[in-house]
Design a protein around this motif. Structure first.
Motif, mmCIF file in Angstrom:
data_model
loop_
_atom_site.group_PDB
_atom_site.id
_atom_site.type_symbol
_atom_site.label_atom_id
_atom_site.label_comp_id
_atom_site.label_asym_id
_atom_site.label_seq_id
_atom_site.Cartn_x
_atom_site.Cartn_y
_atom_site.Cartn_z
ATOM 1 N N UNK A 8 1.615 2.591 11.512
ATOM 2 C CA UNK A 8 2.377 3.803 11.815
ATOM 3 C C UNK A 8 2.638 3.903 13.306
ATOM 4 N N UNK A 9 1.628 3.553 14.124
ATOM 5 C CA UNK A 9 1.796 3.569 15.573
ATOM 6 C C UNK A 9 2.824 2.542 16.028
ATOM 7 N N UNK A 10 2.991 1.477 15.230
ATOM 8 C CA UNK A 10 3.976 0.439 15.537
ATOM 9 C C UNK A 10 5.364 0.786 15.001
ATOM 10 N N UNK A 11 5.466 1.940 14.338
ATOM 11 C CA UNK A 11 6.761 2.369 13.814
ATOM 12 C C UNK A 11 7.016 1.999 12.375
ATOM 13 N N UNK A 12 5.994 1.490 11.663
ATOM 14 C CA UNK A 12 6.137 1.094 10.266
ATOM 15 C C UNK A 12 5.343 2.042 9.377
ATOM 16 N N UNK A 13 6.018 2.773 8.499
ATOM 17 C CA UNK A 13 5.332 3.738 7.651
ATOM 18 C C UNK A 13 4.916 3.088 6.327
ATOM 19 N N UNK A 14 3.610 2.968 6.147
ATOM 20 C CA UNK A 14 3.052 2.499 4.891
ATOM 21 C C UNK A 14 2.221 3.629 4.298
ATOM 22 N N UNK A 73 5.037 -7.575 -8.323
ATOM 23 C CA UNK A 73 4.003 -8.571 -8.038
ATOM 24 C C UNK A 73 4.446 -9.613 -7.022
ATOM 25 N N UNK A 74 5.750 -9.713 -6.768
ATOM 26 C CA UNK A 74 6.254 -10.696 -5.818
ATOM 27 C C UNK A 74 6.493 -10.107 -4.428
ATOM 28 N N UNK A 75 6.260 -8.816 -4.259
ATOM 29 C CA UNK A 75 6.585 -8.137 -3.006
ATOM 30 C C UNK A 75 5.334 -7.876 -2.176
ATOM 31 N N UNK A 76 5.481 -7.967 -0.863
ATOM 32 C CA UNK A 76 4.403 -7.568 0.035
ATOM 33 C C UNK A 76 4.350 -6.053 0.105
ATOM 34 N N UNK A 77 3.294 -5.528 0.706
ATOM 35 C CA UNK A 77 3.173 -4.082 0.865
ATOM 36 C C UNK A 77 4.340 -3.534 1.679
ATOM 37 N N UNK A 82 9.553 -0.620 2.052
ATOM 38 C CA UNK A 82 10.979 -0.598 2.415
ATOM 39 C C UNK A 82 11.849 -0.272 1.205
ATOM 40 N N UNK A 83 11.572 -0.927 0.076
ATOM 41 C CA UNK A 83 12.361 -0.690 -1.133
ATOM 42 C C UNK A 83 12.215 0.759 -1.584
#
Length: 391
Positions: A8-14, A73-77, A82-83
């Motif tokens: 999140x600090x890097x700008x990526x919301x997971x 099952x083929x996608x990363x977190x 993103x999707x």
């Protein structure tokens, strides 16, 4: 949670939902694929992929809809995040399509006719397996399994309904993460606890299968390295040209995946880029090898199924010298010269075969100063490589 905050600090919301969806899809696809199915006219129909359906709040939290993530099952977190973010934005703007959007159309039908229309759609889609182009509903609109995050509403546990029209084997809910006292190594410590509960269709899932699914989810969440990324598995090289990549390691029938992964890391540390692996060794891409290698296998040239006959041909072709590691070897610093060398290490239990020892230019050992029957193989590789590099 620390990793989520870091990204999140890097700008990526997971989100926690992204991680659980990744773990759930892999557990369903890899560990317990026999429950990835539904019942149609008394027969079990299996799904090919683990398509996780996650619930989404829309209209400022006043309504709920769903989002199916194809081939989860083929996608990363990160890819799941993103999707989901892209599709959720469309749903909240009213650009939804598919089964969840169709409910608004069905809701406009006068109530005396609503149930017959609903039953007809259910029969057409699920019993016959056809799509419904008029309402843009695909033949399997709710995915393989449903995941809902009730923690966003402050709830810890819940028993979600099975949603019969969805033909799902299970519906899982994620609760609110709370700090609670737990016992770790005999000590009471505070840990963040993520509650996960579920409802299962017992025509498909029994207790043992539910337990296996739960175990698969927990193990993947405990070891997130297994769900952070997807990489294509390269095919093994059968005709290696290692002339320009000496020195190299030759591993003979290494059976312990943890050892092989640690050897990969150690080899890379000491600047050796090629590992030749004999038949009868552990799969270099098994999950435990990949985890223990910690990324080293992506930087190494790995050549599998290399018999000793082929090693001898490489030695003759390139003028390379073979040095073997064995408990019977000399413990003084080996006088190894030149770049074209192959260092051979044997299995944890049996070591190197006699033909390899006889063909080697020298046998290297490690001096014992204390007690113990033997050293761990990965440790031995590190000690010997350090000794050689110091020379």
């Amino acid at each position: 949670m620390r990793y989520i905050q870091k990204r999140k600090a890097e700008g990526k919301r997971l989100t926690v939902t992204n991680f659980v969806a990744a773990a759930l899809s892999r557990a369903l696809y890899e560990d317990i694929p026999d429950i990835n199915c539904f019942v149609r006219r008394g027969k079990v129909v299996y799904r090919q992929d683990a398509n996780v359906c996650i619930s989404v709040s829309v209209k400022e939290g006043k309504e709920m809809t769903g989002l199916v993530i194809p081939k989860t099952q083929e996608l990363s977190v990160s890819e799941i995040a993103d999707y989901a973010a892209e599709r959720i934005e469309k749903k909240r703007k009213g650009e939804d399509a598919g089964a969840f959007a169709a409910k608004d159309v069905v809701a406009k039908i006068p109530w005396p006719f609503r149930r017959p229309v609903f039953l007809f759609i259910k029969w057409w889609i699920f019993d016959l397996g056809f799509s419904f182009p008029f309402l843009k509903i695909p033949h399997d609109p709710f995915g393989s399994i449903m995941l809902t995050n009730i923690g966003t509403w402050g709830l810890t546990t819940g028993m979600p309904a099975l949603f019969p029209i969805g033909k799902l084997p299970a519906v899982l809910s994620i609760g609110k993460i709370e700090k609670k006292p737990v016992v770790v190594d005999g000590q009471i410590v505070i840990r963040s606890i993520l509650p996960i509960s579920g409802t299962f269709d017992h025509r498909i899932v029994d207790g043992a299968q539910g337990g296996k699914l739960a175990h698969g989810i927990v193990e993947r969440l405990k070891n997130p390295e297994g769900v952070l990324a997807i990489a294509k598995m390269p095919s093994g090289r059968s005709n290696p040209d290692v002339q320009s990549t000496y020195p190299a390691l030759y591993l003979w029938q290494i059976n312990d995946p943890g050892n092989l992964g640690a050897i990969m890391r150690t080899t890379l540390w000491f600047g050796i880029g090629t590992i030749l692996i004999s038949p009868g060794s552990v799969d270099v891409y098994s999950p435990k090898v990949v985890r223990s290698a910690m990324g080293a296998l992506f930087r190494l040239t790995l050549v599998t199924d290399i018999s000793f006959d082929r090693i001898e041909k490489l030695m003759e072709r390139d003028g390379a010298k073979l040095w073997a590691a064995d408990m019977s070897g000399v413990t003084a610093k080996p006088a190894i010269t030149g770049d074209r060398i192959i260092l051979a290490f044997g299995s944890e239990s049996h070591g190197l075969p006699q033909e390899v020892l006889r063909r080697s230019a020298g046998v290297i050992g490690i001096k014992k100063y204390g007690y113990g029957e033997s050293l761990n193989l990965a440790v031995s590789v590190g000690v010997i490589l350090n000794t050689i590099r110091q020379n």
